[in-house]
Design a protein around this motif. Structure first.
Motif, mmCIF file in Angstrom:
data_model
loop_
_atom_site.group_PDB
_atom_site.id
_atom_site.type_symbol
_atom_site.label_atom_id
_atom_site.label_comp_id
_atom_site.label_asym_id
_atom_site.label_seq_id
_atom_site.Cartn_x
_atom_site.Cartn_y
_atom_site.Cartn_z
ATOM 1 N N GLU A 73 0.830 -1.213 0.000
ATOM 2 C CA GLU A 73 0.000 0.000 0.000
ATOM 3 C C GLU A 73 0.858 1.254 0.000
ATOM 4 N N VAL A 74 1.942 1.246 0.763
ATOM 5 C CA VAL A 74 2.836 2.414 0.802
ATOM 6 C C VAL A 74 3.435 2.653 -0.582
ATOM 7 N N ALA A 75 3.808 1.588 -1.257
ATOM 8 C CA ALA A 75 4.438 1.724 -2.572
ATOM 9 C C ALA A 75 3.517 2.400 -3.587
ATOM 10 N N LYS A 76 2.207 2.281 -3.387
ATOM 11 C CA LYS A 76 1.241 2.896 -4.311
ATOM 12 C C LYS A 76 1.170 4.419 -4.156
ATOM 13 N N ALA A 77 1.806 4.964 -3.123
ATOM 14 C CA ALA A 77 1.731 6.408 -2.868
ATOM 15 C C ALA A 77 2.425 7.230 -3.950
ATOM 16 N N LEU A 78 3.353 6.615 -4.678
ATOM 17 C CA LEU A 78 4.035 7.299 -5.779
ATOM 18 C C LEU A 78 4.049 6.385 -7.004
ATOM 19 N N PRO A 79 3.900 6.954 -8.205
ATOM 20 C CA PRO A 79 3.956 6.120 -9.401
ATOM 21 C C PRO A 79 5.363 5.615 -9.689
ATOM 22 N N SER A 80 6.361 6.396 -9.264
ATOM 23 C CA SER A 80 7.760 5.999 -9.411
ATOM 24 C C SER A 80 8.526 6.502 -8.193
ATOM 25 N N TRP A 81 9.476 5.707 -7.747
ATOM 26 C CA TRP A 81 10.295 6.073 -6.589
ATOM 27 C C TRP A 81 11.688 6.509 -7.019
ATOM 28 N N GLU A 82 11.802 6.857 -8.284
ATOM 29 C CA GLU A 82 13.080 7.332 -8.822
ATOM 30 C C GLU A 82 13.570 8.521 -8.005
ATOM 31 N N GLY A 83 14.852 8.495 -7.643
ATOM 32 C CA GLY A 83 15.442 9.599 -6.889
ATOM 33 C C GLY A 83 15.247 9.488 -5.378
ATOM 34 N N LYS A 84 14.493 8.490 -4.924
ATOM 35 C CA LYS A 84 14.251 8.301 -3.489
ATOM 36 C C LYS A 84 15.152 7.194 -2.944
ATOM 37 N N THR A 85 15.490 7.312 -1.675
ATOM 38 C CA THR A 85 16.126 6.207 -0.960
ATOM 39 C C THR A 85 15.093 5.629 -0.006
ATOM 40 N N VAL A 86 14.883 4.332 -0.091
ATOM 41 C CA VAL A 86 13.942 3.640 0.795
ATOM 42 C C VAL A 86 14.754 2.723 1.705
ATOM 43 N N ILE A 87 14.594 2.932 3.018
ATOM 44 C CA ILE A 87 15.263 2.093 4.010
ATOM 45 C C ILE A 87 14.232 1.141 4.592
ATOM 46 N N ASP A 88 14.491 -0.145 4.462
ATOM 47 C CA ASP A 88 13.554 -1.170 4.918
ATOM 48 C C ASP A 88 13.894 -1.585 6.345
ATOM 49 N N ALA A 89 13.108 -1.091 7.300
ATOM 50 C CA ALA A 89 13.291 -1.456 8.705
ATOM 51 C C ALA A 89 12.272 -2.505 9.149
ATOM 52 N N THR A 90 11.643 -3.178 8.186
ATOM 53 C CA THR A 90 10.633 -4.188 8.511
ATOM 54 C C THR A 90 11.287 -5.521 8.853
ATOM 55 N N ASN A 91 10.493 -6.397 9.440
ATOM 56 C CA ASN A 91 10.890 -7.787 9.643
ATOM 57 C C ASN A 91 9.743 -8.677 9.185
ATOM 58 N N ALA A 92 10.098 -9.778 8.525
ATOM 59 C CA ALA A 92 9.080 -10.703 8.020
ATOM 60 C C ALA A 92 8.998 -11.942 8.897
ATOM 61 N N PHE A 93 9.226 -11.768 10.199
ATOM 62 C CA PHE A 93 9.126 -12.908 11.107
ATOM 63 C C PHE A 93 7.700 -13.449 11.066
ATOM 64 N N GLY A 94 7.579 -14.745 10.864
ATOM 65 C CA GLY A 94 6.266 -15.364 10.782
ATOM 66 C C GLY A 94 5.732 -15.483 9.369
#
Length: 200
Positions: A73-94
């Motif tokens: 859902e967050v990714a849909k906020a922009l049509p392109s993420w060009e020029g952005k830095t995305v830091i993934d602080a998530t965990n997929a435990f489970g």
């Protein structure tokens, strides 16, 4: 450089405290309206500003502090993420490895953020540790970083250092980065290794 934290639960608030401690402006956002976040943001510090998600993603660097599957859902906020830095602080435990197609969880998230410079980081400290002063007993709390884009890691390492942490680069997401990825019900080997001390 402008920063935003998407997700304002325990980890998002802990990250906001890290920014506030160093007097660095940061925007915070979540699925809730900005007005709902504003009192807690103000309580953390005057430079922590609550905004709507659509406004927050205008920042240069966005930290994802959300439950794993919400990245879509967050990714849909922009049509392109060009020029952005995305830091993934998530965990997929489970999250079962089969659900990820055998990929590290960050590689799955990276696919959704088309064009972004993508870095795994800030995910392995529990919220209470992340919120506290990272300088402990003469050492620094560690932030492990991994990315398939070598150029993307350096500015995130600089941010970690500015926040008072010791940045340790682990290489690519499926190589060293796998050491801090949860897989199913198993934590990565480095998840709870968090203090760096220089030898005297």
């Amino acid at each position: 450089m402008s920063y935003a934290i998407v997700g304002f639960g325990a980890v998002g608030q802990a990250l906001a405290r890290a920014f506030a401690r160093k007097g660095i402006d940061v925007t915070v956002a979540s699925r809730r309206p900005a007005d709902a976040l504003a009192p807690q943001a103000r309580a953390i510090g005057p430079r922590v500003i609550a905004k709507a998600l659509q406004d927050a993603v205008g920042a240069d660097t966005i930290i994802l502090a959300i439950p794993f599957w919400e990245h879509r859902e967050v990714a849909k906020a922009l049509p392109s993420w060009e020029g952005k830095t995305v830091i993934d602080a998530t965990n997929a435990f489970g999250v079962l490895p089969d659900e990820l197609g055998g990929l590290p969880s960050s590689a799955v998230i990276a696919k959704a953020f088309t064009g972004a410079k993508f870095v795994k980081g800030f995910n392995h400290l529990i919220a209470a540790t992340l919120a506290a002063d990272p300088i402990v007993e003469g050492g620094h709390r560690v932030i492990f970083l991994s990315s398939d884009d070598e150029d993307a890691t350096a500015p995130v390492a600089s941010l970690a250092k500015e926040l008072g942490f010791a940045a340790v680069k682990l290489g690519k997401l499926d190589e060293g980065g796998a050491l801090v990825h949860a897989r199913g019900r198993t934590w990565g080997q480095l998840i709870f290794q968090d203090l760096f001390k220089k030898e005297q």
